[in-house]
Each structure stands twice: as C-alpha cells, then as structure tokens.
Design a protein around this motif. Structure first.
Motif, PDB file in Angstrom:
ATOM      1  N   VAL B  55       0.837  -1.196   0.000  1.00  0.00           N
ATOM      2  CA  VAL B  55       0.000   0.000   0.000  1.00  0.00           C
ATOM      3  C   VAL B  55       0.874   1.249   0.000  1.00  0.00           C
ATOM      4  N   ALA B  56       1.885   1.246   0.893  1.00  0.00           N
ATOM      5  CA  ALA B  56       2.728   2.436   1.019  1.00  0.00           C
ATOM      6  C   ALA B  56       3.539   2.672  -0.258  1.00  0.00           C
ATOM      7  N   PHE B  59       1.455   4.060  -2.977  1.00  0.00           N
ATOM      8  CA  PHE B  59       1.228   5.495  -2.763  1.00  0.00           C
ATOM      9  C   PHE B  59       2.431   6.303  -3.256  1.00  0.00           C
ATOM     10  N   ARG B  70      -3.946   8.641  -3.552  1.00  0.00           N
ATOM     11  CA  ARG B  70      -5.004   7.945  -2.811  1.00  0.00           C
ATOM     12  C   ARG B  70      -5.908   7.102  -3.703  1.00  0.00           C
ATOM     13  N   LEU B  75      -3.795   1.520  -4.839  1.00  0.00           N
ATOM     14  CA  LEU B  75      -3.344   1.087  -3.520  1.00  0.00           C
ATOM     15  C   LEU B  75      -3.625  -0.399  -3.317  1.00  0.00           C
ATOM     16  N   LEU B 120       5.682   4.134   5.805  1.00  0.00           N
ATOM     17  CA  LEU B 120       4.678   5.107   6.250  1.00  0.00           C
ATOM     18  C   LEU B 120       5.354   6.352   6.794  1.00  0.00           C
ATOM     19  N   ALA B 132      -2.437  11.759   3.622  1.00  0.00           N
ATOM     20  CA  ALA B 132      -2.610  10.519   2.861  1.00  0.00           C
ATOM     21  C   ALA B 132      -3.714   9.648   3.445  1.00  0.00           C
ATOM     22  N   LEU B 134      -3.380   6.971   5.072  1.00  0.00           N
ATOM     23  CA  LEU B 134      -3.103   5.543   4.943  1.00  0.00           C
ATOM     24  C   LEU B 134      -3.311   4.808   6.271  1.00  0.00           C
ATOM     25  N   PHE B 137      -5.944   2.240   6.675  1.00  0.00           N
ATOM     26  CA  PHE B 137      -5.789   0.857   6.247  1.00  0.00           C
ATOM     27  C   PHE B 137      -5.399  -0.060   7.401  1.00  0.00           C
ATOM     28  N   LYS B 208      -9.750  -1.664   3.272  1.00  0.00           N
ATOM     29  CA  LYS B 208     -10.324  -0.342   3.563  1.00  0.00           C
ATOM     30  C   LYS B 208     -11.431  -0.458   4.616  1.00  0.00           C
TER      31      LYS B 208
END
Lengths: 309, 397
Positions: B55-56, B59, B70, B75, B120, B132, B134, B137, B208
């Motif tokens: 995910v990171a 991004f 986003r 992602l 992150l 962000a 994030l 998540f 999510k």
C-alpha cells in the motif's frame, strides 16, 4: 559524530533497542523450536486492552498500573484461549486467532472512545512505539555516564528494559538444562520427573514479561520480530542449541544497532531530511538477516542434521 | 441513528459500503472455513500484515508519477502484490528450509509490517503524504469514503463472493479430505493455491473496511463459530458465510453511525459477540448444554447409588442423593424408603445382581462390556437371556 551529540540522542535508544532485542530473542529460541512462535504475536495484541483499562482506571500513563493491566490481559487471554480450545474442541491456532483479534479490537474501541488526547497513548504508539523519543536530556557527553546527577535523568525505559533483560537471561541460564531437554524431547523430560507443563508455562510467562516491558518502550512490532527472526535465522546456522542461542543474540544485537543507525541516518545519506521509524527499521533488518540465513545458512535445509563435532 | 444505518437509510455511499461489507463478510466466512479446516487459519494473518508495504509503495509510486496517491485501485493493487510476495515467502520458508510454518508466518508478518511502518514514516515526510490517510488501512475506516471507492469495494466483494461460491465443491473436498481428493484426480496443490488466492482477495478487498490488523478475524471467527452449530462441512461453510455476512453488515452499519470509530474493531466485536453466544448456547457443544448434560448425568448416578443403598438398608448421608430421592418421592426426609422407593430399590438391586452374573460369565462378555452402573440391563440383553440369567440367580440363592 562526537560524544556530546551521540550520548544524549542515540545512546539510550540504542541500548534500549539492544536490551529489547536480546530479551525477546532469548525465549524466542525455545518458542521457535517448540512451534509456539506466534505466542509473541498473540501477546503483543492482547496487552493493548489491558493497558487501556489500566489507563482508564488510574487516569495517568504510568508504568506499574500499565504493566499490571497488560499482565492481567495476558492471563485472561491465556485462560480464554485454553477455554475456547477445550470447550469448542477447536485447533489452537484458530482459538488463538479468535481471542487475540477480539481483545485487540476491544482495546482499540476503548481507546478511541475514551479521552486520551492529553496523553501519549494511541494505537500507532502501541504498534510501533517511539524509540527515538527516549532522549537523555541531562547528558552532555561520555563523561555523563559517571555523573550521578545526569544518570538520574536517564529515561526510565532503559533501566526497566535492562532489568527485564537480566531477568530473562537469568531464567535462561538457570533453567538451561530443563528447557533444553523438555524442548527437544518432552516425553523423556517427563520420564525423568520434570514438570514439563510448569516449565512450558514459565517460558510463556517469561516471554510475556519481556513482551510487556518492551511493548511500552518500543511498540509491539519489534517484539514480534525479535521473538521470531533472530532465533529462526540462528536455527539455520547451527544444529547445537548453545550456538543457536549465541547466534540469535548476535543477530538481535546487529538488528537493533544497524536498524537504529539506518533509521536515523539512512534517509540523510539518501538525501532525505527526516528519519524513519526505528522500530520498523529494526524489524526490517532482522528480516533481511533471516532472509540471508535462509539463502546461505549452512543448516538451512531440513534433515541437515550433520554429525556434530 | 444506528437503526437508520441498519436499515440502510444513511445515504448512497454508506449503503454501498455496508452492502459491500456484507458481501465481503460472506466471502470471508466461506473462504475462511476452508482455511480453518486445513488448519492454516493464521496464514491469513501473515498475508494481511504483508499488504502494508505494498500500500505504502503504491502510494509513493503514484505520487512520484504525478498522480493522486489515494487512488484506491492503485493502492489495492500494491497491497495484492506485496501480500502475494509475503505468501510466497511463507510457503518458501516453510517448505524449503527447516523452519516450521508458524515461524515463517511470524517472520513475514513482523518484517513486512515493520517495513511498511518505515515506508509510512517516509510518506509522512513527503509533502503529498501529510493527508494521505493511509492509517485508515490499519484498522479500517469507512467514514467519508469516495463514491468511486465504495463502488470498487462493493463490486470486488461481490466478485470475491462469486468466486468462492464457484469454487466451493473442489475446495470442500480438498479441505475436508485431501487424500481422497487426490485419489479422485483432483489437483490438490492447485486447489490450495486457489484457496490462498481467495484469502488474498478477501484480505485486499477488506483492507479499507476492516483494516489489515483485524481482517484475519473475519476469516477465523465465523468458521470457528459455525463449528459450534454443526458437524457437517457443507453446513459449516453455509453458516460461516451467513455469520460473516451478518457481522460485517451490522458492524459496518454501526460504524456508519459512529464516524469517529474505526470500522474494523466494531465488525470484529460483533463477530465475537456471535461467537460468545454460540460458545454458551450451542445445543451440541455449548457451555450451557454441557453443564445441563453433566447435571443430568450426576442426578442419574446419585439416584442409582441411592436406590442401591436403600435396597441394602444402608443409611444415606450424602445430601444431594437424599434430596434427589425425596424429590422423586422415593424416600422420606430421614432417609427411609417410601413404598414406591422400596419397589424402585428392589428393581435397581435386581438389575445390579443380573449385571454381576453376566459380568462373571465369559459367554456374555460383549454385553457385560457395556456395564457402567447406569445402563438398564434390558437394553443389552433380550428377554430370553434375562430369564436365563434370573434362573441362575434363583439357583444361587
């Protein structure tokens, strides 16, 4: 870098990191061999509600109530897992999954519902701690190590972690033979009159103590990584338990030091401005060590129990 | 507010997310059942934690390419890639090295998660990363979700559910009896791969909504709960799907009404509440029914022993026995048998004597093996046999 910068800023976090890493890696050796490696994972999830409840009851973030709360939560979890496993006749892994996720969820919910904005307590902190914040403000240089006034200002996490490390090390040394015998041949250990159940419980309790003490200082992610990665890597290096433990301590120290240095200075070398999470970096380095051991370790394969000596 | 949410009255997005959560919950319950039956429930914990660096990285890459970091599809793609990598490493470590699967799971889980945390913190220092979000998540957050994101989640949850339902037969066979499945020509390795792909899909779609730390609960708790209600695999699958759907639906609805609270923990706690009820109340394995069964058995034993004591004319000191005998009207408070009690006692005594006879006779070995002090002898011997036994007793006396 000179002492007047290193001692106040980096010495304490680095030492704390080393103590955490070794205190977790020592019991981790036996947990990995006993196939209980995920106990560290479970413990670090379930202590959250205990810590939150302790905070809600006392209203302050202080050490002893939190340690007690965490210990209480860990005991409740052990009892609950055992109850689910026996009552529902459910496999241990699944029973563990049910209890630790539910308790963690409860902890998060409590945390979000209560007013913790005034204190340093949130989910992120619980997950990856804040090793970098352990700054020794009273230190001016290496000479501060002999200055009692300055020593009184050392962040409380360091002596606590050092004490935990000494306790874990003592347990490992004192119960070395019983631990070794019962880990490799539980049936034999029982026939020579060992209380293997009590010993197993003691091992889990020692692991829990190490996890809880470390949790407060550095967050749960290092705890899980250090329980598993250094011992697992060490397992691939040797067939002898003595050497395995020695390797695991070495790997743990390397991971802690290298991880901290890379987190603090690595981004600067790459031209970035800020440092990255030290806890995450220590876990990452331990993973790289495990990866190297899995690729090149002399005893990485199954059945590679070559004759010893 | 919560009632509105449960009845899907909180607007289009919330409705879409709640329905998506329900579909995802069903897929997770069904997919988790196979994982549970294969005793690999905790592999999903490694998979879900392994999504974080993906995910990171996704991004960072999307921002570096000049896009909006986003974008949910981007992602989730990143999450899927790194989760697959994590799964591969777990499989490789546990099959190619001497490490056991639990150590491999723990290692992948902590290292990937740790690396994700590092990324992150990198993102937090980027200018585009300040907002962000994030962190959503980690524990799931459905508040303020974009319509397109809600659509993506609902559609992919529906697809995952469809895939699970499509693959249900081979999966059932392989997870219930892999040896038999292999002997019927099924490629069990491939089925296992499909199972893992399903778990991966559930994890990624659920990121999510439930968050990566707790998604494992959605895969474990419903099957474990379902196990309390039935002994049949196909029923476990059905019930687990239902339970997963209900917990995700109710949890997502409650969370829609309480926007400040992360969604994942609520869903997990609803699931756990269902589990706790089942643990207590299930008819076959529940705590309450086990206690009642135990009490009934205890009563039977005490009554039988009490009757034998009455028949021998011995005094009864044990309080529970005396109370039970009195309640049946077989004895008076001072421990003396009533007329009905005398009859019962004599019958119990005769039964016991018959048992003693057949237990001494090798010819009745099979029947005598069922002796436990409670089974009536009529249930193991025919009337003729009992008459034969009785004739022997008469000779002896």
């Amino acid at each position: 870098m000179n002492g007047s910068e290193f001692v106040p800023l980096s010495l304490v976090p680095m030492l704390t990191g080393i103590f955490v890493a070794v205190a977790c890696a020592l019991p981790g050796n036996f947990l990995v061999l006993r196939r209980q490696a995920l106990i560290g994972d479970a413990i670090s999830h379930v202590v959250l509600p205990g810590i939150v409840v302790a905070f809600l009851l006392t209203g302050v973030v202080s050490t002893w109530p939190m340690l007690l709360g965490a210990a209480g939560a860990a005991i409740i979890a052990v009892v609950a897992i055992e109850a689910v496993r026996r009552l529902g006749r459910i496999e241990a892994g699944a029973a563990m999954g049910v209890i630790f996720t539910a308790m963690f969820a409860g902890g998060v919910l409590l945390l979000e519902q209560s007013d913790t904005s005034s204190v340093h307590l949130d989910v992120e902190h619980a997950l990856y701690g804040n090793l970098e914040s352990l700054i020794w403000l009273d230190a001016t240089g290496w000479s501060s190590l002999w200055d009692p006034v300055a020593l009184a200002g050392v962040p409380v996490e360091l002596p606590r972690m050092a004490l935990t490390f000494v306790g874990v090390a003592l347990f490992t040394v004192l119960f070395w033979r019983p631990l070794k015998i019962s880990t490799f041949d539980e049936g034999f250990a029982r026939t020579i009159g060992m209380r293997t159940d009590l010993l197993g419980l003691a091992l889990v309790i020692v692991a829990a103590i190490a996890a809880v003490a470390a949790f407060d200082a550095v967050g749960s992610i290092i705890v899980i990584a250090m329980f598993i990665c250094p011992p697992a890597a060490a397992r691939l290096m040797t067939n002898r338990l003595e050497w395995q433990v020695a390797w695991s301590v070495l790997f743990a120290v390397i991971a802690a030091v290298l991880g901290y240095v890379l987190a603090g200075y690595g981004p600067l070398w790459l031209g970035l401005v800020d440092s990255v999470s030290a806890a995450g970096m220590i876990a990452t380095v331990s993973g790289v060590i495990l990866g190297l051991a899995a690729l090149f370790g002399p005893h990485r394969l199954r059945g590679s129990a070559a004759p010893i000596g | 507010m919560i009632r509105d949410a449960l009845l899907l009255q909180l607007g289009y997005n919330a409705t879409l997310v709640t329905l998506g959560a329900a579909l995802l919950g069903m897929a997770a319950g069904v997919g988790g059942t196979f994982l549970f039956l294969r005793k690999r429930a905790l592999v999903s914990d490694a998979i879900s934690h392994a999504t974080l660096p993906g995910v990171a990285l996704a991004f960072i890459v999307m921002v570096a390419l000049g896009g909006d970091g986003r974008n949910l599809v981007g992602l989730l793609t990143g999450a899927a890639v790194s989760a697959a990598l994590g799964l591969l490493i777990v499989t490789w470590l546990s099959s190619k090295t001497r490490l056991a699967e639990d150590a491999a799971i723990g290692a992948v889980l902590s290292v990937f998660f740790g690396f994700g945390i590092v990324l992150l913190t990198v993102i937090q220092t980027m200018t585009a990363g300040r907002q962000a979000g994030l962190e959503g998540f980690l524990l799931g957050s459905t508040a303020g979700m974009l319509r397109s994101d809600a659509l993506v989640i609902a559609v992919s949850a529906a697809l995952t559910l469809a895939l699970v339902l499509l693959m249900r037969r081979p999966l059932t066979l392989a997870s219930f009896d892999p040896e038999f499945a292999r002997s019927t020509g099924q490629n069990v390795t491939r089925t296992d791969l499909i199972m893992m792909a399903l778990v991966l899909a559930v994890t990624v779609v659920g990121l999510k909504i439930v968050g990566l730390i707790l998604i494992v609960a959605l895969l474990i708790i419903p099957p474990v709960t379902a196990r309390f209600w039935t002994e049949r695999t196909d029923h476990v699958v059905l019930i687990a799907g239902l339970l997963g759907g209900v917990s995700a639906y109710v949890g997502a609805a409650i969370s829609a009404a309480m926007p400040n609270v992360p969604t994942g923990p609520i869903i997990v706690l609803v699931g756990f509440a269902l589990f706790a009820c089942s643990l207590l109340l299930s008819p076959a394995r529940g705590v309450v029914s086990a206690y009642l069964r135990h009490r009934a058995y205890q009563r039977q034993v005490h009554l039988r022993q009490g009757l034998l004591a009455l028949a021998h004319g011995q005094p009864i000191y044990e309080r529970l026995t005396l109370r039970l005998l009195r309640r049946q009207g077989w004895a008076l408070p001072d421990g003396v048998a009533t007329p009905e009690g005398q009859g019962r006692a004599a019958r119990a005594m005769r039964d016991e004597t018959r048992w003693q006879v057949i237990r001494r006779d090798p010819a009745y070995e099979a029947a005598a093996a069922r002796y436990d002090g409670l089974t009536p002898i009529e249930s193991v011997l025919t009337a003729d046999q009992i008459a034969e036994v009785d004739s022997r007793i008469e000779v002896a006396t």
